[in-house]
Design a protein around this motif. Sequence first.
Motif, PDB file in Angstrom:
ATOM      1  N   ALA A 121       0.826  -1.208   0.000  1.00  0.00           N
ATOM      2  CA  ALA A 121       0.000   0.000   0.000  1.00  0.00           C
ATOM      3  C   ALA A 121       0.859   1.256   0.000  1.00  0.00           C
ATOM      4  CB  ALA A 121      -0.920  -0.009   1.220  1.00  0.00           C
ATOM      5  N   ALA A 122       1.930   1.224   0.781  1.00  0.00           N
ATOM      6  CA  ALA A 122       2.807   2.392   0.865  1.00  0.00           C
ATOM      7  C   ALA A 122       3.505   2.663  -0.462  1.00  0.00           C
ATOM      8  CB  ALA A 122       3.840   2.184   1.965  1.00  0.00           C
ATOM      9  N   LEU A 123       3.944   1.602  -1.137  1.00  0.00           N
ATOM     10  CA  LEU A 123       4.607   1.767  -2.431  1.00  0.00           C
ATOM     11  C   LEU A 123       3.694   2.482  -3.417  1.00  0.00           C
ATOM     12  CD1 LEU A 123       6.807   1.243  -4.544  1.00  0.00           C
ATOM     13  CD2 LEU A 123       5.875  -1.078  -4.826  1.00  0.00           C
ATOM     14  N   ARG A 124       2.450   2.130  -3.423  1.00  0.00           N
ATOM     15  CA  ARG A 124       1.520   2.722  -4.386  1.00  0.00           C
ATOM     16  C   ARG A 124       1.088   4.126  -3.993  1.00  0.00           C
ATOM     17  NH1 ARG A 124       1.830  -2.448  -4.923  1.00  0.00           N
ATOM     18  NH2 ARG A 124       1.302  -3.461  -6.896  1.00  0.00           N
ATOM     19  N   ALA A 125       1.348   4.516  -2.752  1.00  0.00           N
ATOM     20  CA  ALA A 125       0.997   5.866  -2.307  1.00  0.00           C
ATOM     21  C   ALA A 125       2.215   6.775  -2.212  1.00  0.00           C
ATOM     22  CB  ALA A 125       0.309   5.792  -0.947  1.00  0.00           C
ATOM     23  N   THR A 126       3.383   6.268  -2.630  1.00  0.00           N
ATOM     24  CA  THR A 126       4.603   7.071  -2.556  1.00  0.00           C
ATOM     25  C   THR A 126       4.701   8.028  -3.737  1.00  0.00           C
ATOM     26  OG1 THR A 126       5.756   5.296  -1.395  1.00  0.00           O
ATOM     27  CG2 THR A 126       7.125   6.978  -2.412  1.00  0.00           C
ATOM     28  N   ARG A 127       5.049   9.257  -3.452  1.00  0.00           N
ATOM     29  CA  ARG A 127       5.163  10.281  -4.476  1.00  0.00           C
ATOM     30  C   ARG A 127       6.399  10.053  -5.352  1.00  0.00           C
ATOM     31  NH1 ARG A 127       4.395  15.209  -0.128  1.00  0.00           N
ATOM     32  NH2 ARG A 127       2.118  15.391  -0.203  1.00  0.00           N
ATOM     33  N   PRO A 128       6.447  10.681  -6.542  1.00  0.00           N
ATOM     34  CA  PRO A 128       7.650  10.598  -7.374  1.00  0.00           C
ATOM     35  C   PRO A 128       8.895  11.037  -6.599  1.00  0.00           C
ATOM     36  CG  PRO A 128       5.846  11.542  -8.626  1.00  0.00           C
ATOM     37  CD  PRO A 128       5.364  11.428  -7.213  1.00  0.00           C
ATOM     38  N   GLU A 129       9.981  10.295  -6.796  1.00  0.00           N
ATOM     39  CA  GLU A 129      11.258  10.494  -6.110  1.00  0.00           C
ATOM     40  C   GLU A 129      11.150  10.209  -4.607  1.00  0.00           C
ATOM     41  OE1 GLU A 129      13.113  14.257  -7.168  1.00  0.00           O
ATOM     42  OE2 GLU A 129      13.922  13.299  -8.978  1.00  0.00           O
ATOM     43  N   GLN A 135       7.589  -8.638  -2.162  1.00  0.00           N
ATOM     44  CA  GLN A 135       8.174  -8.850  -3.488  1.00  0.00           C
ATOM     45  C   GLN A 135       7.910  -7.585  -4.290  1.00  0.00           C
ATOM     46  OE1 GLN A 135       9.986 -11.799  -3.953  1.00  0.00           O
ATOM     47  NE2 GLN A 135       9.496 -11.785  -1.754  1.00  0.00           N
ATOM     48  N   ILE A 136       8.968  -6.889  -4.673  1.00  0.00           N
ATOM     49  CA  ILE A 136       8.840  -5.535  -5.205  1.00  0.00           C
ATOM     50  C   ILE A 136       8.742  -5.567  -6.728  1.00  0.00           C
ATOM     51  CG2 ILE A 136       9.923  -3.263  -5.316  1.00  0.00           C
ATOM     52  CD1 ILE A 136      11.441  -4.081  -2.725  1.00  0.00           C
ATOM     53  N   PRO A 137       7.649  -5.067  -7.292  1.00  0.00           N
ATOM     54  CA  PRO A 137       7.541  -4.989  -8.756  1.00  0.00           C
ATOM     55  C   PRO A 137       8.409  -3.855  -9.297  1.00  0.00           C
ATOM     56  CG  PRO A 137       5.566  -4.088  -7.722  1.00  0.00           C
ATOM     57  CD  PRO A 137       6.423  -4.609  -6.614  1.00  0.00           C
ATOM     58  N   ALA A 138       9.456  -4.204  -9.992  1.00  0.00           N
ATOM     59  CA  ALA A 138      10.414  -3.204 -10.459  1.00  0.00           C
ATOM     60  C   ALA A 138       9.788  -2.217 -11.428  1.00  0.00           C
ATOM     61  CB  ALA A 138      11.615  -3.892 -11.111  1.00  0.00           C
ATOM     62  N   ASN A 139       8.731  -2.630 -12.133  1.00  0.00           N
ATOM     63  CA  ASN A 139       8.105  -1.700 -13.074  1.00  0.00           C
ATOM     64  C   ASN A 139       7.497  -0.500 -12.348  1.00  0.00           C
ATOM     65  OD1 ASN A 139       6.163  -3.652 -12.045  1.00  0.00           O
ATOM     66  ND2 ASN A 139       4.672  -2.727 -13.433  1.00  0.00           N
ATOM     67  N   LEU A 140       6.992  -0.708 -11.115  1.00  0.00           N
ATOM     68  CA  LEU A 140       6.459   0.410 -10.354  1.00  0.00           C
ATOM     69  C   LEU A 140       7.557   1.381  -9.939  1.00  0.00           C
ATOM     70  CD1 LEU A 140       3.651  -0.930  -7.964  1.00  0.00           C
ATOM     71  CD2 LEU A 140       3.430   0.465 -10.017  1.00  0.00           C
ATOM     72  N   LEU A 141       8.713   0.831  -9.578  1.00  0.00           N
ATOM     73  CA  LEU A 141       9.830   1.710  -9.231  1.00  0.00           C
ATOM     74  C   LEU A 141      10.197   2.583 -10.424  1.00  0.00           C
ATOM     75  CD1 LEU A 141      12.196  -0.757  -7.304  1.00  0.00           C
ATOM     76  CD2 LEU A 141      10.217   0.523  -6.458  1.00  0.00           C
ATOM     77  N   LEU A 142      10.149   1.980 -11.611  1.00  0.00           N
ATOM     78  CA  LEU A 142      10.524   2.711 -12.825  1.00  0.00           C
ATOM     79  C   LEU A 142       9.527   3.831 -13.114  1.00  0.00           C
ATOM     80  CD1 LEU A 142      11.746   1.127 -16.126  1.00  0.00           C
ATOM     81  CD2 LEU A 142       9.956   2.858 -16.170  1.00  0.00           C
ATOM     82  N   VAL A 143       8.248   3.500 -13.194  1.00  0.00           N
ATOM     83  CA  VAL A 143       7.273   4.500 -13.633  1.00  0.00           C
ATOM     84  C   VAL A 143       7.026   5.567 -12.571  1.00  0.00           C
ATOM     85  CG1 VAL A 143       6.161   2.891 -15.215  1.00  0.00           C
ATOM     86  CG2 VAL A 143       5.281   3.124 -12.882  1.00  0.00           C
ATOM     87  N   LYS A 144       7.251   5.232 -11.284  1.00  0.00           N
ATOM     88  CA  LYS A 144       7.011   6.199 -10.215  1.00  0.00           C
ATOM     89  C   LYS A 144       8.281   6.945  -9.799  1.00  0.00           C
ATOM     90  CE  LYS A 144       4.389   4.908  -6.750  1.00  0.00           C
ATOM     91  NZ  LYS A 144       3.272   5.871  -6.766  1.00  0.00           N
ATOM     92  N   ASN A 145       9.433   6.527 -10.352  1.00  0.00           N
ATOM     93  CA  ASN A 145      10.710   7.129  -9.941  1.00  0.00           C
ATOM     94  C   ASN A 145      10.891   7.055  -8.420  1.00  0.00           C
ATOM     95  OD1 ASN A 145      12.059   8.280 -12.438  1.00  0.00           O
ATOM     96  ND2 ASN A 145       9.997   9.152 -12.615  1.00  0.00           N
TER      97      ASN A 145
END
Length: 319
Positions: A218-226, A241-251
């Motif tokens: 939940a926190a990952l999806r609510a984290t702001r860019p950078e 288990q961290i989806p790397a695509n979310l890290l990419l698109v959300k920076n």
Amino acid sequence: MRAFRVTESGTAPALVEIARPEPGPGEILVRVAACGLNFADLLMIEGSYQDTPPLPFTLGMEVAGVVEALGPGVTEPAVGARVAGFAGHGGLAEFCVIEAGRAVALPDAMGMEAAAGFVVAYGTSHLALAHRARLRAGERLLVLGAAGGVGLTAVELGSAMGAEVIAVARGEEKLAVAKAAGARHLIDSGAGDLRGALKALGGVDVVYDAVGGEGFDAALRATRPEGRILCIGFASGTVPQIPANLLLVKNVTVMGVYWGGYLRFAPEVVTGSLAEVMGWQAEGRIRPHVSAVYPLEEAGAALALLRARKSTGKVVIRL
């Protein structure tokens, strides 16, 4: 001396009599006045902690007490000095050996029980927030498990650093403790839809997560860019288990924080961090929260309290 010891894998620790240790080169012997308990102690009993020592061993990662003797080559701290320090294990005993460089002098006004629960919790949170995440005043900090041993210190330190703190914990009692430590927003983890609650607040810049599991997602999806997410531990028992695509698109950056590891590869970061946060304590900017104190004879009950997650702040053993 008496020591609370793990003798066999899969069996409960027991209070036994063993020989008093002697300090080796670079070490000091501390007459233990108090020992702080940590979630890692529970993992050591199971044999699942990354730094579980060989059997048999004495539990207790952090201690406060009086220097009893110095090992070869050690000139300070002096015999008789009041110190707190990180032992790794061995603290749940009447005497404990620690490396001299891991001991910090205690302010005169600081009691032994508060000091025993200080080093790991405040050390972890300050290093994570100041050194790893570079938390800035005005940023929004989310703390998961905000009433626990390390989580509560993250709330307190984050507030002291000028962040807008969101505390997530289960139940009104724990949330009240987090509010008293400086949290501005309170979310009950049992209420459901954590992601929606965080989105309604406008998202977060830094996440301090000692829990893992669904809260991390939940926190990952609510984290702001950078934004920066600090992985401190996995008290829920579930490693995300961290989806790397979310890290990419959300920076977004996810970073691990193992405080004990810094003692090996960058000890100066730990000592500098502890000196700063100990200074804050001396100035009255932070106030360690100890929710329960047990005698050594009841260390098993104290660990059970920790395991049941019924404590707030630190649980300490008094010797």
